[in-house]
Design a protein around this motif. Structure first.
Motif, short mmCIF file in Angstrom:
data_model
loop_
_atom_site.label_atom_id
_atom_site.label_comp_id
_atom_site.label_asym_id
_atom_site.label_seq_id
_atom_site.Cartn_x
_atom_site.Cartn_y
_atom_site.Cartn_z
N UNK A 37 34.61 42.22 13.84
CA UNK A 37 34.40 41.66 15.17
C UNK A 37 35.76 41.34 15.78
N UNK A 38 36.03 41.89 16.96
CA UNK A 38 37.26 41.61 17.70
C UNK A 38 36.92 40.64 18.82
N UNK A 39 37.62 39.51 18.87
CA UNK A 39 37.32 38.46 19.84
C UNK A 39 38.53 38.21 20.74
N UNK A 40 38.36 38.39 22.04
CA UNK A 40 39.36 37.96 23.02
C UNK A 40 38.94 36.58 23.48
N UNK A 41 39.83 35.62 23.35
CA UNK A 41 39.35 34.24 23.40
C UNK A 41 40.39 33.24 23.89
N UNK A 42 39.92 32.00 24.14
CA UNK A 42 40.80 30.87 24.38
C UNK A 42 40.70 29.93 23.17
N UNK A 43 41.15 28.69 23.31
CA UNK A 43 41.23 27.79 22.16
C UNK A 43 39.86 27.32 21.67
N UNK A 44 38.78 27.53 22.43
CA UNK A 44 37.45 27.18 21.93
C UNK A 44 37.13 27.95 20.65
N UNK A 77 47.12 35.12 26.10
CA UNK A 77 48.28 34.41 26.63
C UNK A 77 49.54 34.80 25.88
N UNK A 78 49.37 35.16 24.60
CA UNK A 78 50.52 35.45 23.75
C UNK A 78 50.55 36.89 23.23
N UNK A 79 49.43 37.59 23.28
CA UNK A 79 49.38 38.95 22.77
C UNK A 79 49.71 39.94 23.88
N UNK A 80 50.69 40.82 23.61
CA UNK A 80 51.14 41.75 24.63
C UNK A 80 50.96 43.21 24.24
N UNK A 81 50.21 43.46 23.17
CA UNK A 81 49.98 44.83 22.76
C UNK A 81 48.89 45.52 23.58
N UNK A 82 48.68 46.78 23.30
CA UNK A 82 47.63 47.56 23.96
C UNK A 82 46.28 47.14 23.38
N UNK A 83 45.41 46.55 24.20
CA UNK A 83 44.16 45.99 23.69
C UNK A 83 43.19 47.09 23.25
N UNK A 84 43.16 48.20 23.96
CA UNK A 84 42.26 49.29 23.58
C UNK A 84 42.71 49.93 22.28
N UNK A 85 44.01 50.09 22.14
CA UNK A 85 44.56 50.64 20.91
C UNK A 85 44.28 49.71 19.73
N UNK A 86 44.35 48.41 19.97
CA UNK A 86 44.04 47.44 18.92
C UNK A 86 42.60 47.58 18.46
N UNK A 87 41.70 47.70 19.41
CA UNK A 87 40.28 47.86 19.09
C UNK A 87 40.06 49.11 18.23
N UNK A 88 40.75 50.18 18.57
CA UNK A 88 40.58 51.43 17.84
C UNK A 88 41.25 51.39 16.47
N UNK A 89 42.45 50.83 16.40
CA UNK A 89 43.18 50.81 15.13
C UNK A 89 42.53 49.88 14.11
N UNK A 90 41.84 48.84 14.59
CA UNK A 90 41.17 47.91 13.69
C UNK A 90 39.76 48.36 13.35
N UNK A 91 39.34 49.49 13.93
CA UNK A 91 37.98 50.00 13.70
C UNK A 91 36.93 48.93 13.97
N UNK A 92 37.09 48.25 15.08
CA UNK A 92 36.16 47.19 15.45
C UNK A 92 34.76 47.75 15.66
#
Length: 373
Positions: free
Chosen positions: A306-313, A334-349
């Motif tokens: 599970x890939x979660x884009x989130x705040x401090x909650x 706020x702190x992550x500057x990588x390619x979000x779609x590539x992250x989803x694919x590389x992590x096999x979410x």
């Protein structure tokens, strides 16, 4: 003549007080960070020709003096209580509710921000090859809206969340508001002195979300709960009502052996609680060591990512989610500057969750990173 002497005496005492305060201002050691207000204080002003001509030097001096005046915490607190006694709003957009509860002001609908954030989420969901869910969590003020004192504008979390969800055509949305509002005591699902939800609020929402996904989850009796006392959160710091006591913070230890790593240290940690953080003033960082650009929680007993884009909650929610997935990856945009779609694919979410508190969603400037060109 006596009246004249009294006037001179009063004037001398006042001037002496000012002189003493000025002396202490320059002699006492200075701190870079205010633990009670949880913020960095103004640096010493630097005199340059540009800062002098622009007027910035005068403003910097004023800010520096205000931040480092001797007894600052006392004077800030005194001002807060004065405003409360004169029936004015508590400082910095914090309201007082029954039971010494401090809550943020109602969320204001921002059409421009909503349009940008919705467009970014729709763009990501369209280009992502796995299911994407959106969860907006109502504010603590909404949960206790009938007991908030001195408020003129009502909390409209229900209407705002409904409006945002109506624009997310084709994206699955989860109704966290009904979970919170349907509880017999919604106030128990948020802290008194902080804007975050409690572990109970996070667990109830997590369990309802897992039911909607058809996934198994531990029942409440499967968790061992430990307490840390005297937690004072962000609303306590912002309101400066120092006489309001702290409260317990609960840590729910689940049945699984979880391992946590974050992108900043990349050091494996056993369990989702960093109990050494309880020695600091901001005890909320006991959950996942506070905010990081990317946090990975591994559960060898489960499967699925599970890939979660989130705040401090999700610092609190993430530990619960990891009880139902093999891997949970929490991304703070706020702190992550990588390619979000590539992250989803590389992590096999297998699934993606976009989870934000409503107040953060309405002000967040980083969700636009989800937009796929």
């Amino acid at each position: 003549m006596k009246a004249r002497k009294d006037e001179w005496l009063l004037c001398a005492l006042f001037c002496g007080f000012l002189a003493l305060m000025c002396l202490l201002l320059f002699l006492l050691p200075k701190s870079d960070f205010s633990e009670t207000e949880k913020r960095y204080l103004a640096d010493s002003p630097k005199l340059t020709a540009d800062s002098l001509s622009s007027g910035d030097f005068g403003n910097d001096v004023e800010s520096w003096m205000a931040d480092h005046i001797p007894g600052r915490d006392f004077f800030v607190g005194l001002n807060s209580y004065y405003e409360r006694l004169t029936l004015r709003q508590v400082t910095k957009d914090i309201y007082l509710a029954e039971g010494d509860r401090l809550v943020e002001k109602p969320v204001t609908f921002d059409e421009e921000r909503v349009s940008k954030n919705v467009a970014a989420m729709l763009s990501f969901a369209k280009n992502c090859e796995v299911p994407v869910d959106v969860m907006l969590v109502p504010s603590g003020g909404w949960a206790v809206r009938d007991s908030v004192m001195g408020i003129s504008d009502p909390y409209k979390d229900e209407q705002i969340i409904s409006e945002v969800y109506s624009r997310l055509d084709g994206v699955n949305t989860f109704d966290a508001l009904s979970v919170i509002g349907g509880h017999q005591d919604p106030a128990a699902l948020y802290y008194r002195t902080d804007h975050h939800w409690t572990s109970l609020g996070a667990y109830l929402t997590y369990s309802a979300y897992m039911e909607s996904k058809g996934r198994e989850y531990p029942v409440r009796e499967d968790f061992e709960v430990t307490l840390a006392e005297d937690f004072k959160g962000t609303t306590h710091s912002r309101a400066a009502m120092w006489l309001i006591p702290g409260e317990p913070i609960e840590m729910w230890h689940g049945p699984s052996d979880l391992t946590v790593t974050n992108a900043e240290t990349n050091t494996p940690h056993a369990g989702v609680f960093y109990e050494e953080r309880l020695q600091e003033l901001d005890k909320y960082t006991v959950f996942l060591d506070g905010n990081h650009s990317l946090v990975r929680i591994e559960n060898p007993e489960k499967d699925g990512t599970l890939l979660v884009f989130r705040d401090s909650y999700s610092n609190c929610l993430g530990g619960f989610l990891a009880e139902s997935y093999g891997t949970v990856i929490l991304v703070d945009l706020r702190y992550y500057n990588g390619d979000v779609l590539e992250l989803c694919q590389s992590e096999n979410a297998d699934e993606v969750l976009i989870c934000y508190s409503l107040s953060n969603f309405m002000t967040d400037q980083y969700l636009v990173k989800l937009y796929v060109d």
